[in-house]
Design a protein around this motif. Sequence first.
Motif, PDB file in Angstrom:
ATOM      1  N   LEU A 150      27.826 -13.567 -30.474  1.00 51.34           N
ATOM      2  CA  LEU A 150      29.195 -13.637 -30.591  1.00 51.34           C
ATOM      3  C   LEU A 150      30.020 -13.452 -29.408  1.00 51.34           C
ATOM      4  O   LEU A 150      31.135 -13.792 -29.097  1.00 51.34           O
ATOM      5  N   LEU A 151      29.282 -12.636 -28.366  1.00 48.10           N
ATOM      6  CA  LEU A 151      29.984 -12.080 -27.409  1.00 48.10           C
ATOM      7  C   LEU A 151      29.425 -12.903 -25.959  1.00 48.10           C
ATOM      8  O   LEU A 151      30.199 -12.685 -24.824  1.00 48.10           O
ATOM      9  N   THR A 152      28.236 -13.545 -26.004  1.00 48.24           N
ATOM     10  CA  THR A 152      28.052 -14.174 -24.995  1.00 48.24           C
ATOM     11  C   THR A 152      27.779 -15.693 -25.179  1.00 48.24           C
ATOM     12  O   THR A 152      27.865 -16.444 -23.949  1.00 48.24           O
ATOM     13  N   ASP A 153      27.737 -16.140 -26.335  1.00 48.88           N
ATOM     14  CA  ASP A 153      27.566 -17.685 -26.474  1.00 48.88           C
ATOM     15  C   ASP A 153      26.414 -18.364 -25.786  1.00 48.88           C
ATOM     16  O   ASP A 153      26.408 -19.282 -25.366  1.00 48.88           O
ATOM     17  N   ILE A 154      25.287 -17.432 -25.748  1.00 48.16           N
ATOM     18  CA  ILE A 154      23.949 -18.071 -24.946  1.00 48.16           C
ATOM     19  C   ILE A 154      23.383 -18.878 -26.094  1.00 48.16           C
ATOM     20  O   ILE A 154      23.016 -18.284 -27.024  1.00 48.16           O
ATOM     21  N   PRO A 155      23.309 -20.154 -25.490  1.00 52.42           N
ATOM     22  CA  PRO A 155      22.349 -21.042 -26.583  1.00 52.42           C
ATOM     23  C   PRO A 155      21.040 -20.521 -26.938  1.00 52.42           C
ATOM     24  O   PRO A 155      20.386 -20.123 -26.021  1.00 52.42           O
ATOM     25  N   ARG A 156      20.590 -20.635 -27.929  1.00 56.88           N
ATOM     26  CA  ARG A 156      19.261 -20.162 -28.550  1.00 56.88           C
ATOM     27  C   ARG A 156      18.404 -20.718 -27.988  1.00 56.88           C
ATOM     28  O   ARG A 156      16.965 -20.116 -27.605  1.00 56.88           O
ATOM     29  N   GLU A 157      18.339 -22.166 -27.202  1.00 50.91           N
ATOM     30  CA  GLU A 157      17.141 -22.659 -26.445  1.00 50.91           C
ATOM     31  C   GLU A 157      16.953 -21.797 -25.118  1.00 50.91           C
ATOM     32  O   GLU A 157      16.068 -21.719 -24.574  1.00 50.91           O
ATOM     33  N   ALA A 158      18.071 -21.413 -24.765  1.00 53.24           N
ATOM     34  CA  ALA A 158      17.968 -20.711 -23.438  1.00 53.24           C
ATOM     35  C   ALA A 158      17.153 -19.323 -23.522  1.00 53.24           C
ATOM     36  O   ALA A 158      16.690 -18.819 -22.601  1.00 53.24           O
TER      37      ALA A 158
ATOM     38  N   GLU B  51      13.055  -8.213 -17.887  1.00 51.11           N
ATOM     39  CA  GLU B  51      13.916  -8.695 -16.632  1.00 51.11           C
ATOM     40  C   GLU B  51      14.438 -10.192 -16.749  1.00 51.11           C
ATOM     41  O   GLU B  51      15.672 -10.456 -16.492  1.00 51.11           O
ATOM     42  N   PRO B  52      13.598 -11.070 -17.219  1.00 50.58           N
ATOM     43  CA  PRO B  52      14.172 -12.482 -17.317  1.00 50.58           C
ATOM     44  C   PRO B  52      15.688 -12.301 -18.545  1.00 50.58           C
ATOM     45  O   PRO B  52      16.541 -13.093 -18.139  1.00 50.58           O
ATOM     46  N   TYR B  53      15.440 -11.850 -19.311  1.00 46.33           N
ATOM     47  CA  TYR B  53      16.741 -11.522 -20.154  1.00 46.33           C
ATOM     48  C   TYR B  53      17.727 -10.964 -19.455  1.00 46.33           C
ATOM     49  O   TYR B  53      18.944 -11.374 -19.698  1.00 46.33           O
ATOM     50  N   ALA B  54      17.639  -9.708 -18.816  1.00 50.27           N
ATOM     51  CA  ALA B  54      18.908  -9.248 -17.937  1.00 50.27           C
ATOM     52  C   ALA B  54      19.318  -9.990 -17.230  1.00 50.27           C
ATOM     53  O   ALA B  54      20.468 -10.073 -17.278  1.00 50.27           O
ATOM     54  N   MET B  55      18.582 -11.058 -16.299  1.00 54.72           N
ATOM     55  CA  MET B  55      19.024 -11.890 -15.324  1.00 54.72           C
ATOM     56  C   MET B  55      19.674 -12.969 -16.081  1.00 54.72           C
ATOM     57  O   MET B  55      20.968 -13.580 -15.647  1.00 54.72           O
ATOM     58  N   LEU B  56      19.349 -13.462 -17.224  1.00 50.84           N
ATOM     59  CA  LEU B  56      19.961 -14.608 -18.160  1.00 50.84           C
ATOM     60  C   LEU B  56      21.485 -13.895 -18.416  1.00 50.84           C
ATOM     61  O   LEU B  56      22.598 -14.655 -18.311  1.00 50.84           O
ATOM     62  N   LEU B  57      21.485 -12.728 -19.035  1.00 54.79           N
ATOM     63  CA  LEU B  57      22.770 -11.943 -19.314  1.00 54.79           C
ATOM     64  C   LEU B  57      23.861 -11.974 -18.087  1.00 54.79           C
ATOM     65  O   LEU B  57      24.834 -12.269 -18.204  1.00 54.79           O
ATOM     66  N   ALA B  58      23.141 -11.368 -16.908  1.00 55.76           N
ATOM     67  CA  ALA B  58      23.925 -11.293 -15.808  1.00 55.76           C
ATOM     68  C   ALA B  58      24.488 -12.614 -15.376  1.00 55.76           C
ATOM     69  O   ALA B  58      25.832 -12.735 -15.025  1.00 55.76           O
TER      70      ALA B  58
END
Length: 162
Positions: free
Chosen positions: A61-69, A78-85
């Motif tokens: 709801l808050l980031t709209d990061i696609p599932r594929e990413a 660490e990869p997830y943290a960088m994706l969020l940043a």
Amino acid sequence: MKDLEALAAEIGALLKDRGEKIAIAESSSGGLISAALLSVPGASAYYLGGAVVYTPKARVLLTDIPREALEGMRSASEPYAMLLARNQVERYGATWGLSETGAAGPTGNGYGDAAGHTCVAVAGPVEAVLTIETGESDRGANMRAFAAGALELLRRAIVSAG
């Protein structure tokens, strides 16, 4: 909170002097990173927004990061943290994105991380990522340690960007 506010004041001054903006995505720090940055008078000059991305539903709801990413990636890494940043930089048009994702305690998370584990990341002109392990189960203390670690990583990145 006073230590966090002092660090945030230093960061706020750097961002204001440079005309740079920041957006935050945090999880187990529960909003303390944003609270510290917003405690500085004049924060509207640099703080664009943020989200407490505490659950997978909140992330959707808050980031709209696609599932594929997210394929092959787990939270509190660490990869997830960088994706969020990086997502915060893109979504807000910010100079800097800062994220935190971990397990505050008193128990670990569903991914096998112990209480006191978090990953923080900075995206922008300089990128950096860091895993923090406090070795403690005290939820409040871990939340403050996670926020302090994230803010310190951000301060170092801003300073190194010149």
